[in-house]
Write a protein that holds these residues in place. Structure first.
Motif, PDB file in Angstrom:
ATOM      1  N   LEU A  22       5.825  -3.215  -1.975  1.00  0.00           N
ATOM      2  CA  LEU A  22       4.728  -1.850  -1.802  1.00  0.00           C
ATOM      3  C   LEU A  22       5.310  -0.625  -3.266  1.00  0.00           C
ATOM      4  O   LEU A  22       4.427   0.131  -3.107  1.00  0.00           O
ATOM      5  CB  LEU A  22       5.489  -1.181  -0.675  1.00  0.00           C
ATOM      6  CG  LEU A  22       5.412  -2.382   0.775  1.00  0.00           C
ATOM      7  CD1 LEU A  22       6.144  -1.435   2.110  1.00  0.00           C
ATOM      8  CD2 LEU A  22       3.911  -2.384   1.061  1.00  0.00           C
ATOM      9  N   SER A  23       6.655  -1.274  -3.822  1.00  0.00           N
ATOM     10  CA  SER A  23       6.741   0.200  -4.609  1.00  0.00           C
ATOM     11  C   SER A  23       7.753  -0.570  -5.082  1.00  0.00           C
ATOM     12  O   SER A  23       8.299  -1.406  -4.715  1.00  0.00           O
ATOM     13  CB  SER A  23       7.086   1.324  -3.973  1.00  0.00           C
ATOM     14  OG  SER A  23       8.846   1.019  -2.808  1.00  0.00           O
ATOM     15  N   SER A  24       7.542   0.386  -7.052  1.00  0.00           N
ATOM     16  CA  SER A  24       8.407  -0.341  -7.782  1.00  0.00           C
ATOM     17  C   SER A  24       9.088   0.621  -9.123  1.00  0.00           C
ATOM     18  O   SER A  24       8.000   0.877  -9.593  1.00  0.00           O
ATOM     19  CB  SER A  24       8.064  -1.906  -8.421  1.00  0.00           C
ATOM     20  OG  SER A  24       8.962  -2.219  -9.579  1.00  0.00           O
ATOM     21  N   THR A  25      10.026   0.554  -9.135  1.00  0.00           N
ATOM     22  CA  THR A  25      10.419   1.624 -10.273  1.00  0.00           C
ATOM     23  C   THR A  25      12.131   1.064 -10.714  1.00  0.00           C
ATOM     24  O   THR A  25      12.566   0.585  -9.932  1.00  0.00           O
ATOM     25  CB  THR A  25      10.718   2.824  -9.618  1.00  0.00           C
ATOM     26  OG1 THR A  25      11.076   3.404 -11.050  1.00  0.00           O
ATOM     27  CG2 THR A  25      11.842   3.536  -8.332  1.00  0.00           C
ATOM     28  N   GLU A  32      13.009  -1.775  -5.471  1.00  0.00           N
ATOM     29  CA  GLU A  32      11.862  -2.256  -4.597  1.00  0.00           C
ATOM     30  C   GLU A  32      11.807  -2.203  -3.636  1.00  0.00           C
ATOM     31  O   GLU A  32      11.896  -2.942  -3.120  1.00  0.00           O
ATOM     32  CB  GLU A  32      11.704  -2.947  -5.422  1.00  0.00           C
ATOM     33  CG  GLU A  32      11.646  -2.963  -7.390  1.00  0.00           C
ATOM     34  CD  GLU A  32      10.483  -4.060  -8.092  1.00  0.00           C
ATOM     35  OE1 GLU A  32       9.916  -5.820  -7.437  1.00  0.00           O
ATOM     36  OE2 GLU A  32      10.573  -4.701  -8.515  1.00  0.00           O
ATOM     37  N   SER A  33      10.204  -2.213  -2.760  1.00  0.00           N
ATOM     38  CA  SER A  33      10.139  -3.234  -1.556  1.00  0.00           C
ATOM     39  C   SER A  33       9.419  -3.556  -1.014  1.00  0.00           C
ATOM     40  O   SER A  33       8.072  -4.185  -2.443  1.00  0.00           O
ATOM     41  CB  SER A  33       9.821  -1.384  -0.195  1.00  0.00           C
ATOM     42  OG  SER A  33       8.638  -0.478  -0.739  1.00  0.00           O
ATOM     43  N   TYR A  34       9.352  -4.424  -0.088  1.00  0.00           N
ATOM     44  CA  TYR A  34       8.681  -5.961   0.216  1.00  0.00           C
ATOM     45  C   TYR A  34       7.753  -5.974   1.804  1.00  0.00           C
ATOM     46  O   TYR A  34       9.067  -5.740   2.228  1.00  0.00           O
ATOM     47  CB  TYR A  34       9.074  -6.697  -0.569  1.00  0.00           C
ATOM     48  CG  TYR A  34       9.190  -7.370  -1.959  1.00  0.00           C
ATOM     49  CD1 TYR A  34       7.343  -7.964  -2.632  1.00  0.00           C
ATOM     50  CD2 TYR A  34      10.159  -6.429  -2.448  1.00  0.00           C
ATOM     51  CE1 TYR A  34       8.327  -8.162  -3.650  1.00  0.00           C
ATOM     52  CE2 TYR A  34      10.400  -6.256  -3.958  1.00  0.00           C
ATOM     53  CZ  TYR A  34       9.392  -7.395  -4.640  1.00  0.00           C
ATOM     54  OH  TYR A  34       9.290  -7.141  -6.015  1.00  0.00           O
ATOM     55  N   TYR A 238       2.159   5.290   6.025  1.00  0.00           N
ATOM     56  CA  TYR A 238       3.389   4.713   5.805  1.00  0.00           C
ATOM     57  C   TYR A 238       4.046   3.952   4.325  1.00  0.00           C
ATOM     58  O   TYR A 238       5.501   3.773   4.713  1.00  0.00           O
ATOM     59  CB  TYR A 238       2.873   2.909   6.055  1.00  0.00           C
ATOM     60  CG  TYR A 238       3.871   1.715   6.552  1.00  0.00           C
ATOM     61  CD1 TYR A 238       4.289   2.078   7.241  1.00  0.00           C
ATOM     62  CD2 TYR A 238       3.816   0.432   5.087  1.00  0.00           C
ATOM     63  CE1 TYR A 238       5.249   0.406   6.833  1.00  0.00           C
ATOM     64  CE2 TYR A 238       4.326  -0.594   5.122  1.00  0.00           C
ATOM     65  CZ  TYR A 238       4.990  -0.420   6.066  1.00  0.00           C
ATOM     66  OH  TYR A 238       6.571  -1.592   5.905  1.00  0.00           O
ATOM     67  N   LEU A 239       3.091   3.701   3.009  1.00  0.00           N
ATOM     68  CA  LEU A 239       4.435   4.143   1.874  1.00  0.00           C
ATOM     69  C   LEU A 239       5.096   4.311   1.724  1.00  0.00           C
ATOM     70  O   LEU A 239       5.657   4.720   1.000  1.00  0.00           O
ATOM     71  CB  LEU A 239       2.703   3.811   1.113  1.00  0.00           C
ATOM     72  CG  LEU A 239       1.483   2.425   1.379  1.00  0.00           C
ATOM     73  CD1 LEU A 239       0.934   2.232  -0.058  1.00  0.00           C
ATOM     74  CD2 LEU A 239       2.531   1.015   1.060  1.00  0.00           C
ATOM     75  N   SER A 240       4.192   5.807   1.775  1.00  0.00           N
ATOM     76  CA  SER A 240       5.345   6.898   1.843  1.00  0.00           C
ATOM     77  C   SER A 240       6.890   6.600   2.626  1.00  0.00           C
ATOM     78  O   SER A 240       7.961   7.608   2.141  1.00  0.00           O
ATOM     79  CB  SER A 240       4.680   8.315   1.616  1.00  0.00           C
ATOM     80  OG  SER A 240       5.475   9.588   1.606  1.00  0.00           O
ATOM     81  N   ALA A 241       6.835   6.482   4.191  1.00  0.00           N
ATOM     82  CA  ALA A 241       7.830   6.459   5.063  1.00  0.00           C
ATOM     83  C   ALA A 241       8.913   5.448   3.771  1.00  0.00           C
ATOM     84  O   ALA A 241       9.827   5.621   4.144  1.00  0.00           O
ATOM     85  CB  ALA A 241       7.746   6.152   6.083  1.00  0.00           C
ATOM     86  N   VAL A 242       8.376   4.093   3.771  1.00  0.00           N
ATOM     87  CA  VAL A 242       9.071   3.337   3.156  1.00  0.00           C
ATOM     88  C   VAL A 242       9.699   3.274   2.540  1.00  0.00           C
ATOM     89  O   VAL A 242      10.576   2.691   1.969  1.00  0.00           O
ATOM     90  CB  VAL A 242       8.573   1.631   3.232  1.00  0.00           C
ATOM     91  CG1 VAL A 242       8.852   0.918   2.418  1.00  0.00           C
ATOM     92  CG2 VAL A 242       7.779   1.251   4.205  1.00  0.00           C
TER      93      VAL A 242
END
Length: 292
Positions: A22-25, A32-34, A238-242
């Motif tokens: 979902l995100s990576s930095t 990161e999130s999956y 949803y992506l913002s909440a995660v």
């Protein structure tokens, strides 16, 4: 580089990924999130449990046992299930988090196990709590990293982070790492690329400073998520909440000071229900280990 190209055995044929990044930095440090995703407006609990069953052979079997074909695949799967199910930690459902971290590192970072986790833990006789994952990641030319992972599978994210901080602090203790090196060195497969260099890094004669400069410490937090409870699809909301949840756990780890001492990677897995997922996985695993 292909995610299948470095492993010298049939284990390179990995399950296709189910989890979606979902995100990576990497700012201020890597996190990161999956997510397992949604289906018919429901979080994919059953699909997630099924997928982790696909991974148990790669997680639990030794390299020489992973020569799997249509004639022995059921036997190998049962052997892997028995090893996972019979560990003391499985009774506390911690094994699931370890398999998730193993799968993510294999699928998204091209890592290769130095030793199967279950075999490695058995070899240590549980005298000292060992790392939840010990992999190698190959970089360019003759460079590599040793990945020493810790996974927490909890209902509460804050409790998971607190437990992870305690575990990692214990793990980077000099005495603990010397003990781990003695266990790991002899288990490095001679078939691994640069096996001699890896064994030298893990030799008792080599300074721990060399290991610290080479190592990456991934920490997996798999826990119940409020974001999943209030969303039904991978929307921007949803992506913002995660991401908000991920940042809160990253900040907790930053406050511990650990990212200033070691190279850390935070892997966050939001869950719709930790208890439901554990029950679904347990049901599938029991189906493989029941005799008669």
């Amino acid at each position: 580089m292909s995610r299948h190209s470095l492993h010298p055995s049939p284990a390179a044929r990995l399950p296709e990924p189910l989890l979606v990044r979902l995100s990576s930095t990497d700012k201020p440090w890597s996190h990161e999130s999956y997510c397992a995703g949604f289906e018919v407006e429901q979080w994919r609990c059953a699909a997630f449990a099924d997928h982790m069953i696909e991974w148990i052979a790669d997680y639990a079997l030794r390299e020489d046992e992973l020569d799997i074909n249509h004639g022995n695949m059921y036997v190998r799967l049962k052997e892997a299930a028995v090893r996972v199910y019979s560990t003391d930690k499985y009774a506390k459902r911690g094994e699931f988090g370890e398999i998730v971290l193993h799968a993510i590192c294999r699928s998204f970072f091209d890592t290769i196990p130095l030793a199967p986790r279950v075999f490695y833990k058995t070899s240590s006789n549980d005298v000292v709590k060992s790392f939840d994952m010990v992999h190698v990641r190959y970089l360019q030319k003759d460079q590599f990293e040793i990945w020493l992972g810790e996974s927490k599978f909890y209902k509460s994210g804050l409790e998971a982070v607190a437990s992870a901080i305690q575990s990692v602090k214990q793990h980077i203790d000099a005495g603990f790492l010397r003990h781990e090196k003695l266990l790991l060195g002899p288990q490095v497969s001679k078939h691994l690329p640069h096996a001699d260099a890896i064994r030298k890094l893990l030799a008792s004669q080599t300074s721990l400073d060399a290991l610290f400069s080479n190592a990456v410490f991934p920490v997996c937090i798999a826990c119940d998520s409020g974001a999943i409870g209030t969303h039904k699809a991978h929307t921007e909301e949803y992506l913002s909440a995660v991401l908000k949840e991920l940042v809160s756990y990253r900040d907790r780890l930053s406050e511990s000071g650990l990212p200033n001492q070691i190279r850390m990677l935070l892997v966050y897995i939001p869950l719709g229900s930790k208890d439901s997922l554990a029950a679904a996985f347990d049901k599938r695993l029991k189906g493989l280990v029941i005799q008669g």
